[in-house]
Design a protein around this motif. Structure first.
Motif, PDB file in Angstrom:
ATOM      1  N   VAL A 105     -11.359 -62.937 -49.806  1.00  0.00           N
ATOM      2  CA  VAL A 105     -11.374 -62.707 -48.338  1.00  0.00           C
ATOM      3  C   VAL A 105     -12.015 -61.366 -48.542  1.00  0.00           C
ATOM      4  O   VAL A 105     -13.146 -61.651 -48.334  1.00  0.00           O
ATOM      5  CB  VAL A 105     -10.172 -63.266 -47.072  1.00  0.00           C
ATOM      6  N   ASP A 106     -11.212 -60.246 -49.244  1.00  0.00           N
ATOM      7  CA  ASP A 106     -11.667 -59.406 -48.907  1.00  0.00           C
ATOM      8  C   ASP A 106     -12.788 -58.591 -50.313  1.00  0.00           C
ATOM      9  O   ASP A 106     -13.247 -57.787 -50.624  1.00  0.00           O
ATOM     10  CB  ASP A 106     -10.347 -57.814 -49.247  1.00  0.00           C
ATOM     11  N   HIS A 109     -15.031 -61.460 -50.337  1.00  0.00           N
ATOM     12  CA  HIS A 109     -15.490 -62.629 -49.053  1.00  0.00           C
ATOM     13  C   HIS A 109     -16.320 -63.818 -48.791  1.00  0.00           C
ATOM     14  O   HIS A 109     -16.824 -63.592 -48.304  1.00  0.00           O
ATOM     15  CB  HIS A 109     -16.829 -61.193 -48.643  1.00  0.00           C
ATOM     16  N   ARG A 112     -13.146 -67.165 -44.027  1.00  0.00           N
ATOM     17  CA  ARG A 112     -11.566 -67.470 -43.611  1.00  0.00           C
ATOM     18  C   ARG A 112     -11.310 -68.660 -43.217  1.00  0.00           C
ATOM     19  O   ARG A 112     -10.285 -69.017 -44.049  1.00  0.00           O
ATOM     20  CB  ARG A 112     -11.142 -66.090 -43.003  1.00  0.00           C
ATOM     21  N   PRO A 433      -5.416 -44.089 -44.700  1.00  0.00           N
ATOM     22  CA  PRO A 433      -6.729 -45.582 -44.839  1.00  0.00           C
ATOM     23  C   PRO A 433      -5.571 -46.451 -45.505  1.00  0.00           C
ATOM     24  O   PRO A 433      -5.116 -46.173 -46.190  1.00  0.00           O
ATOM     25  CB  PRO A 433      -7.431 -45.351 -44.993  1.00  0.00           C
ATOM     26  N   GLU A 434      -5.917 -47.713 -45.804  1.00  0.00           N
ATOM     27  CA  GLU A 434      -5.653 -48.952 -46.366  1.00  0.00           C
ATOM     28  C   GLU A 434      -7.157 -49.694 -47.344  1.00  0.00           C
ATOM     29  O   GLU A 434      -8.222 -49.777 -46.564  1.00  0.00           O
ATOM     30  CB  GLU A 434      -5.412 -50.500 -45.236  1.00  0.00           C
ATOM     31  N   LYS A 439      -3.431 -53.401 -49.666  1.00  0.00           N
ATOM     32  CA  LYS A 439      -2.921 -54.897 -49.003  1.00  0.00           C
ATOM     33  C   LYS A 439      -2.454 -55.896 -49.588  1.00  0.00           C
ATOM     34  O   LYS A 439      -1.061 -56.458 -49.310  1.00  0.00           O
ATOM     35  CB  LYS A 439      -4.314 -55.144 -48.808  1.00  0.00           C
ATOM     36  N   ARG A 443       0.623 -55.339 -47.995  1.00  0.00           N
ATOM     37  CA  ARG A 443       1.090 -56.339 -47.340  1.00  0.00           C
ATOM     38  C   ARG A 443       1.368 -58.094 -47.811  1.00  0.00           C
ATOM     39  O   ARG A 443       2.427 -58.804 -47.367  1.00  0.00           O
ATOM     40  CB  ARG A 443      -0.359 -56.519 -46.205  1.00  0.00           C
TER      41      ARG A 443
ATOM     42  N   LEU B 365     -17.862 -61.098 -42.951  1.00  0.00           N
ATOM     43  CA  LEU B 365     -16.946 -59.957 -43.804  1.00  0.00           C
ATOM     44  C   LEU B 365     -17.828 -60.296 -44.669  1.00  0.00           C
ATOM     45  O   LEU B 365     -17.680 -60.604 -46.081  1.00  0.00           O
ATOM     46  CB  LEU B 365     -15.478 -59.484 -44.080  1.00  0.00           C
ATOM     47  N   PHE B 430      -6.810 -60.653 -40.744  1.00  0.00           N
ATOM     48  CA  PHE B 430      -7.081 -59.399 -40.896  1.00  0.00           C
ATOM     49  C   PHE B 430      -8.100 -59.243 -42.162  1.00  0.00           C
ATOM     50  O   PHE B 430      -7.521 -58.333 -42.679  1.00  0.00           O
ATOM     51  CB  PHE B 430      -5.587 -58.907 -40.423  1.00  0.00           C
ATOM     52  N   ALA B 431      -8.841 -59.438 -42.372  1.00  0.00           N
ATOM     53  CA  ALA B 431      -9.964 -59.117 -43.161  1.00  0.00           C
ATOM     54  C   ALA B 431     -10.425 -58.155 -42.850  1.00  0.00           C
ATOM     55  O   ALA B 431     -10.034 -57.826 -41.620  1.00  0.00           O
ATOM     56  CB  ALA B 431     -10.731 -60.279 -44.100  1.00  0.00           C
ATOM     57  N   GLY B 432     -10.826 -56.891 -44.170  1.00  0.00           N
ATOM     58  CA  GLY B 432     -11.421 -56.457 -43.474  1.00  0.00           C
ATOM     59  C   GLY B 432     -10.482 -55.187 -43.465  1.00  0.00           C
ATOM     60  O   GLY B 432      -9.752 -54.663 -43.962  1.00  0.00           O
ATOM     61  N   PRO B 433     -10.966 -54.057 -42.629  1.00  0.00           N
ATOM     62  CA  PRO B 433     -10.713 -51.889 -42.467  1.00  0.00           C
ATOM     63  C   PRO B 433      -8.668 -52.730 -41.600  1.00  0.00           C
ATOM     64  O   PRO B 433      -8.589 -53.898 -40.750  1.00  0.00           O
ATOM     65  CB  PRO B 433     -11.441 -51.668 -41.382  1.00  0.00           C
ATOM     66  N   GLU B 434      -8.101 -51.845 -42.136  1.00  0.00           N
ATOM     67  CA  GLU B 434      -7.209 -52.343 -41.594  1.00  0.00           C
ATOM     68  C   GLU B 434      -6.469 -50.381 -40.825  1.00  0.00           C
ATOM     69  O   GLU B 434      -7.175 -49.444 -40.374  1.00  0.00           O
ATOM     70  CB  GLU B 434      -5.379 -51.296 -42.740  1.00  0.00           C
ATOM     71  N   LYS B 439      -1.638 -52.609 -39.563  1.00  0.00           N
ATOM     72  CA  LYS B 439      -0.462 -52.280 -40.680  1.00  0.00           C
ATOM     73  C   LYS B 439       1.146 -53.231 -39.778  1.00  0.00           C
ATOM     74  O   LYS B 439       2.017 -53.476 -40.344  1.00  0.00           O
ATOM     75  CB  LYS B 439      -0.300 -50.564 -40.720  1.00  0.00           C
TER      76      LYS B 439
END
Lengths: 480, 480
Positions: A105-106, A109, A112, A433-434, A439, A443, B365, B430-434, B439
């Motif tokens: 997904v990240d 892309h 989801r 920042p993540e 991730k 996570r 995204l 929660f794809a994308g920015p964190e 968190k």
């Protein structure tokens, strides 16, 4: 496998790696370090002019597809049978835990909801649908396959900025000696105390003055201090992580001359246009990142005679805590040299963490003034009081308190739950920042560890135990 | 407690909440929803002109300090005994798992090595050291305590932009009926099928035309459709999450007129300067976020007669998958109205997820063109083919395939490991920015779940079981 990939990074000239899936499905591979390997592939692609092309002429399932996900370009043969798949959830009751979900997904892309469907279909998705969903970049019919792969490889190669005629260097075997309670290399050593659960790691700075130019770096090759030290440290980290699970605390020391460390650092940065100098800095960066994601408590001890400067100061900044001696040890006398740390150019950009920030930026998150104050002191040796005031070290006890404070910190660490420590450290190390990297290592690894340990996966009736037996797993259906 | 805090959000005029720790240490509170409560406090502070002040006139330990961490300003009495503490790791072998670690380093910017020391000291840190380390904003000696708290409260109150003379509305008790297999409210209902592990949730759109202005919103008060529906949905989410752990799949439907939903949405957005309209939108936002962090599979079914538009389209966008009927059901005849979805203003900004993006942005995204194409269609009902082409729904089967496809999707879901599904969904949603929110709900919750389940915490000799018995926990020292 890690070693072979790593070694390849130093072969200049060869610009393309082709990863062709065998015609039978790849076996799922849960080996932990393959995750860092993939991260290394992506990092090398971004920084070394390399490109990884996945040419899948068969089904790539689980670990096989995860390897493809780390590539820049994925080709899948369109033959009505070959697919890409992440079958961990439906078949094993766990997650594709080495970055697959995040990369889907990240990085790629994939939408989801389509990604959700995909991760529940053990047979995977193939053909034009896989391409339309962005699971692969192209699905190529068999008749034109070989030609298409060759063309794509040539295209990727033509984009590389790496020098075509450069000669690689020989990565000679490490001079490593491993005894039961000691691991030694020329520039790195570790003393193991299994009863205490500690390893005391000492990194030695350069023994000579820095050579003058890039030619000298190539001539030195594998014996160039930064490269040699980093290879040894990398090997030690993997050795301790793989073989010494109950050694939960690593005490990190350095020995040598700070000015020399800074001079060797500066040579590499001055020669950053040279492919080998560039590779060495990125390899050092990756090795320090490996330390960041190591589930061991890291305590740096900064004593007289140490050389925590520039690249080696990163070790103290990577640590969960640091103790720096204020003044001198009584037995050496008041005239002895005092411990110092020195911020250098290597601390100000070239060695970012997985969160995209330097370790100094992460340390002073939200406090730009403190970060600027530390950066302003670059090049100047800082004794304990100044280092503590600038926030570069955690505590600065004097000789009277040193032994007791350090002993308590180390012994206390061994008394805590190792699981809770792993969680605590991972949360604190990646403040700010993540990124895809944090991730995956934060996570997703956490989820995977949790899920693996649940009875639904690893209990007597769990999916991991039952897989291949012909019996269905029995699940406790409670959602938590 | 959640309810009381939530209710307070609607009391305009009162700008300050004071949370004073009792003089004895707060008990550690592992209750899951307190985490969302704290998040709600921070959200309310950011969006409603409220400010939370923590005035700690005693030790705040564990959950007590976590509550303080959610406030804007923390005052600690400086009396040589009161401290703030996160003693979970040394005392219980787990983490302060409701956001404490993240808030310490990411919100309050406590330096990570000091944060490490702090989280290993069960007695905590007090006085000026707590202030210097940023664990609290100020440490105030006892003689000036009451006055300092009053002053700080007045300062915070003076910064609020909330209308001083506004009258609150009465939040009347919900008209809820709970039978064994059905939960009903005026605008929301759920049919429970425990054998299948499913809850079919239906949200009904407004029954009247939208009222004309803000005065009408205040007059309607708790019966205003958006507020009433959101309160019911919020209550249902908490009910199902707390009481129906084995119902792992929520099937979400809507019924009503799409145009009315859009009109009610528009009224709220047009009146965003009104405190009550503003609160209602933020409350809807928080409730949708609660859905995002719910560890249940969410499947939206979009059928004729549904009203997935604007605020209610968010339900389909929050789902892990959506199925939309193409054409009509055979029994209703070809002339029947077809299912449609409508993008509205509520989908384009006012209801962001925890990652700071709208659900449409998260869905698309990395594909700005697809996101723009969907936004461009705002206000126009989209039938199944268009919705599928635009990527707004996952699948659009026709009447022939509908029953079978939906049945398989739902039944299959119940056959998978619930743990793996929880992990999968949380990663994908929660794809994308964190952000601090992702968190806390992603990484930290995951760590905490894992650590709680390890034998070192909850096994017969684990720290959680042994706590208070006078016996030390026995740890398997392996780091994983």
């Amino acid at each position: 496998m890690l070693t072979s990939l790593k070694e390849k990074i130093f072969c200049a000239g060869a610009n393309i790696r082709m990863l062709a899936a065998a015609s039978h499905p790849w076996k799922v591979n849960f080996c932990k370090f393959t995750n860092e390997t993939r991260n290394g592939m992506e990092d090398a692609s971004a920084n070394s002019g390399q490109a990884y092309l996945a040419a899948l002429n068969g089904t790539a399932s689980g670990g096989g597809y995860e390897l493809a996900l780390a590539c820049e370009h994925i080709m899948l043969i369109d033959d009505r049978s070959s697919t890409v798949a992440l079958p961990e959830l439906p078949l094993l009751g766990v997650l594709p835990g080495t970055g697959g979900l995040t990369r889907v997904v990240d990085k790629r892309h994939v939408r989801r909801d389509l990604a959700d469907y995909f991760a529940t279909k053990s047979e995977g998705v193939g053909g034009q649908r896989a391409a339309a969903w962005k699971l692969v970049d192209e699905a190529v019919p068999r008749p034109g396959w070989d030609q298409a792969v060759a063309e794509r490889a040539a295209e990727l190669a033509s984009r590389s900025g790496r020098p075509a005629g450069a000669r690689g260097i020989a990565l000679t075997p490490l001079a490593k000696r491993r005894d039961d309670d000691r691991i030694g290399y020329p520039h790195v050593s570790a003393a193991l105390d299994r009863a205490a659960g500690t390893a005391t790691i000492t990194i030695t700075g350069p023994e000579q003055e820095a050579p003058p130019d890039a030619v000298a770096i190539h001539e030195a090759g594998a014996s160039f201090w930064t490269l040699a030290m980093t290879r040894e440290l990398d090997d030690l980290i993997l050795d301790l992580r793989s073989n010494e699970l109950e050694i939960g605390t690593w005490v990190i020391k350095t020995a040598g001359e700070a000015e020399r460390v800074l001079a060797w650092d500066q040579l590499l940065l001055d020669q950053s246009g040279d492919w080998l100098a560039n590779e060495i800095v990125h390899y050092l960066k990756r090795t320090l990142k490996r330390l960041d994601v190591t589930s061991r408590s890291l305590i740096a001890l900064i004593e007289p005679g140490s050389c925590f400067a520039g690249s080696l100061l990163e070790l103290a900044l990577a640590a969960d805590r640091s103790y720096m001696l204020s003044g001198v040890f009584e037995e050496t006398g008041a005239a002895a040299a005092r411990a110092a740390v020195t911020v250098g150019a290597m601390n100000l950009g070239p060695l970012p963490m997985g969160n995209g920030l330097t370790r100094l930026q992460t340390r002073f998150l939200g406090d730009d003034a403190a970060q600027a104050a530390a950066a302003d002191r670059a090049g100047r040796p800082l004794e304990a009081e100044a280092a503590e005031r600038l926030g570069l070290v955690t505590f600065a006890p004097d000789d009277i308190d040193w032994d007791e404070e350090v002993r308590i910190a180390v012994e206390e660490r061994s008394s805590f739950s190792p699981d809770a420590l792993t969680g605590l450290e991972a949360n604190y190390r990646f403040a700010g920042p993540e990124t895809i990297e944090t991730k995956i290592f934060g996570r997703l690894s956490a989820w995977q560890n949790w899920i693996f340990n649940r009875p639904n996966a690893s209990g007597p009736d769990g999916a991991l135990r039952r897989f291949g037996t012909g019996q269905r797993a029995h699940f406790d259906r409670k959602r938590v």
